[in-house]
Design a protein around this motif. Structure first.
Motif, mmCIF file in Angstrom:
data_model
loop_
_atom_site.group_PDB
_atom_site.id
_atom_site.type_symbol
_atom_site.label_atom_id
_atom_site.label_comp_id
_atom_site.label_asym_id
_atom_site.label_seq_id
_atom_site.Cartn_x
_atom_site.Cartn_y
_atom_site.Cartn_z
ATOM 1 N N PHE A 47 0.817 -1.205 0.000
ATOM 2 C CA PHE A 47 0.000 0.000 0.000
ATOM 3 C C PHE A 47 0.852 1.257 0.000
ATOM 4 O O PHE A 47 1.845 1.349 0.718
ATOM 5 N N VAL A 48 0.427 2.240 -0.786
ATOM 6 C CA VAL A 48 1.079 3.540 -0.815
ATOM 7 C C VAL A 48 0.129 4.639 -0.357
ATOM 8 O O VAL A 48 0.425 5.386 0.572
ATOM 9 N N ALA A 49 -1.028 4.746 -1.006
ATOM 10 C CA ALA A 49 -1.959 5.826 -0.703
ATOM 11 C C ALA A 49 -3.338 5.473 -1.219
ATOM 12 O O ALA A 49 -3.485 4.710 -2.170
ATOM 13 N N THR A 50 -4.359 6.051 -0.606
ATOM 14 C CA THR A 50 -5.723 5.891 -1.084
ATOM 15 C C THR A 50 -6.481 7.198 -0.915
ATOM 16 O O THR A 50 -6.157 8.011 -0.042
ATOM 17 N N ILE A 51 -7.490 7.381 -1.742
ATOM 18 C CA ILE A 51 -8.328 8.569 -1.711
ATOM 19 C C ILE A 51 -9.770 8.146 -1.896
ATOM 20 O O ILE A 51 -10.065 7.238 -2.671
ATOM 21 N N ASP A 52 -10.678 8.792 -1.178
ATOM 22 C CA ASP A 52 -12.068 8.389 -1.252
ATOM 23 C C ASP A 52 -12.741 8.929 -2.505
ATOM 24 O O ASP A 52 -12.139 9.642 -3.301
ATOM 25 N N ARG A 53 -14.005 8.565 -2.661
ATOM 26 C CA ARG A 53 -14.696 8.842 -3.911
ATOM 27 C C ARG A 53 -14.822 10.321 -4.231
ATOM 28 O O ARG A 53 -14.735 10.717 -5.402
ATOM 29 N N SER A 54 -15.024 11.118 -3.211
ATOM 30 C CA SER A 54 -15.222 12.550 -3.397
ATOM 31 C C SER A 54 -13.951 13.370 -3.174
ATOM 32 O O SER A 54 -13.997 14.601 -3.224
ATOM 33 N N ALA A 55 -12.839 12.696 -2.906
ATOM 34 C CA ALA A 55 -11.558 13.344 -2.624
ATOM 35 C C ALA A 55 -11.571 14.131 -1.314
ATOM 36 O O ALA A 55 -10.798 15.073 -1.151
ATOM 37 N N ASP A 56 -12.426 13.736 -0.383
ATOM 38 C CA ASP A 56 -12.487 14.393 0.920
ATOM 39 C C ASP A 56 -11.479 13.841 1.918
ATOM 40 O O ASP A 56 -11.196 14.493 2.923
ATOM 41 N N SER A 57 -10.950 12.653 1.648
ATOM 42 C CA SER A 57 -10.059 12.005 2.597
ATOM 43 C C SER A 57 -8.996 11.222 1.856
ATOM 44 O O SER A 57 -9.265 10.625 0.812
ATOM 45 N N ALA A 58 -7.797 11.217 2.413
ATOM 46 C CA ALA A 58 -6.698 10.451 1.848
ATOM 47 C C ALA A 58 -5.862 9.855 2.969
ATOM 48 O O ALA A 58 -5.738 10.442 4.045
ATOM 49 N N LEU A 59 -5.283 8.692 2.711
ATOM 50 C CA LEU A 59 -4.418 8.013 3.662
ATOM 51 C C LEU A 59 -3.131 7.626 2.959
ATOM 52 O O LEU A 59 -3.125 7.335 1.766
ATOM 53 N N TYR A 60 -2.043 7.578 3.738
ATOM 54 C CA TYR A 60 -0.731 7.262 3.193
ATOM 55 C C TYR A 60 0.012 6.293 4.094
ATOM 56 O O TYR A 60 -0.164 6.300 5.315
ATOM 57 N N VAL A 61 0.856 5.495 3.479
ATOM 58 C CA VAL A 61 1.785 4.709 4.261
ATOM 59 C C VAL A 61 2.814 5.660 4.883
ATOM 60 O O VAL A 61 3.149 6.707 4.303
ATOM 61 N N ASP A 62 3.296 5.313 6.078
ATOM 62 C CA ASP A 62 4.170 6.221 6.815
ATOM 63 C C ASP A 62 5.392 6.656 6.014
ATOM 64 O O ASP A 62 5.836 7.804 6.112
ATOM 65 N N SER A 63 5.930 5.758 5.229
ATOM 66 C CA SER A 63 7.175 6.037 4.533
ATOM 67 C C SER A 63 7.055 7.090 3.436
ATOM 68 O O SER A 63 8.063 7.636 2.990
ATOM 69 N N VAL A 64 5.835 7.386 2.989
ATOM 70 C CA VAL A 64 5.656 8.391 1.941
ATOM 71 C C VAL A 64 4.903 9.621 2.418
ATOM 72 O O VAL A 64 4.840 10.616 1.680
ATOM 73 N N ARG A 65 4.348 9.576 3.605
ATOM 74 C CA ARG A 65 3.560 10.695 4.109
ATOM 75 C C ARG A 65 4.412 11.962 4.182
ATOM 76 O O ARG A 65 5.511 11.951 4.720
ATOM 77 N N GLY A 66 3.885 13.038 3.627
ATOM 78 C CA GLY A 66 4.625 14.286 3.558
ATOM 79 C C GLY A 66 5.427 14.460 2.300
ATOM 80 O O GLY A 66 5.874 15.576 2.013
ATOM 81 N N ARG A 67 5.629 13.383 1.558
ATOM 82 C CA ARG A 67 6.362 13.446 0.301
ATOM 83 C C ARG A 67 5.471 13.194 -0.913
ATOM 84 O O ARG A 67 5.685 13.793 -1.962
ATOM 85 N N PHE A 68 4.498 12.301 -0.770
ATOM 86 C CA PHE A 68 3.604 11.942 -1.865
ATOM 87 C C PHE A 68 2.225 12.528 -1.605
ATOM 88 O O PHE A 68 1.785 12.645 -0.456
ATOM 89 N N THR A 69 1.521 12.854 -2.682
ATOM 90 C CA THR A 69 0.158 13.347 -2.599
ATOM 91 C C THR A 69 -0.709 12.633 -3.621
ATOM 92 O O THR A 69 -0.406 12.654 -4.816
ATOM 93 N N ILE A 70 -1.778 12.001 -3.152
ATOM 94 C CA ILE A 70 -2.737 11.388 -4.049
ATOM 95 C C ILE A 70 -3.867 12.378 -4.303
ATOM 96 O O ILE A 70 -4.288 13.104 -3.403
ATOM 97 N N SER A 71 -4.346 12.410 -5.520
ATOM 98 C CA SER A 71 -5.461 13.275 -5.877
ATOM 99 C C SER A 71 -6.265 12.611 -6.981
ATOM 100 O O SER A 71 -5.833 11.619 -7.578
ATOM 101 N N ARG A 72 -7.440 13.145 -7.236
ATOM 102 C CA ARG A 72 -8.257 12.603 -8.317
ATOM 103 C C ARG A 72 -9.072 13.706 -8.957
ATOM 104 O O ARG A 72 -9.388 14.728 -8.337
ATOM 105 N N ASP A 73 -9.406 13.485 -10.213
ATOM 106 C CA ASP A 73 -10.265 14.381 -10.966
ATOM 107 C C ASP A 73 -11.354 13.509 -11.571
ATOM 108 O O ASP A 73 -11.137 12.838 -12.582
ATOM 109 N N ASN A 74 -12.513 13.518 -10.942
ATOM 110 C CA ASN A 74 -13.583 12.639 -11.394
ATOM 111 C C ASN A 74 -14.103 13.016 -12.775
ATOM 112 O O ASN A 74 -14.598 12.158 -13.507
#
Length: 121
Positions: A47-74
């Motif tokens: 696991f690296v990162a996940t984002i919910d359907r509306s892009a209201d919430s995202a989670l990251y694995v500790d090793s990438v938090r602060g360096r990686f950003t997940i986003s989506r454009d529905n």
């Protein structure tokens, strides 16, 4: 019918940046949580990162938090992974996935083909 087209991978130097893109088709993109996983040396998906359907919430694995950003454009059926300050240990094949969310690969129904990211001088 279901298809993911991943792009943006390649060779990058330590400390540099990449942006991965995953364009989905063949299903209702906005109905699914999206995630990024990467392949381990044991050929398992981590696991690296996940984002919910509306892009209201995202989670990251500790090793990438602060360096990686997940986003989506529905509107574009696209999920992104912005990778900043990359490290050699980020080297992997990265996979986008669609599913119910969480850290486990089994929660994801659809998977992209993977794109190689290599962090090296």
């Amino acid at each position: 019918q279901v298809q993911f087209v991943e792009s943006g991978g390649g060779l990058v130097e330590p400390g540099g940046s990449l942006r991965l893109s995953c364009v989905a088709s063949g299903f209702t993109f906005s109905d699914y949580n999206m995630a990024w996983f990467r392949q381990t040396p044991e050929n398992e998906r981590a696991f690296v990162a996940t984002i919910d359907r509306s892009a209201d919430s995202a989670l990251y694995v500790d090793s990438v938090r602060g360096r990686f950003t997940i986003s989506r454009d529905n509107a574009k059926n696209t999920v992104y992974l912005q990778m900043d300050k990359v490290k050699p240990e980020d080297t992997s094949v990265y996979y986008c996935a669609a599913g119910s969310g969480g850290h486990g690969p089994s929660s994801y129904k659809y998977w992209g083909q993977g794109t190689q990211v290599t962090v090296s001088s």
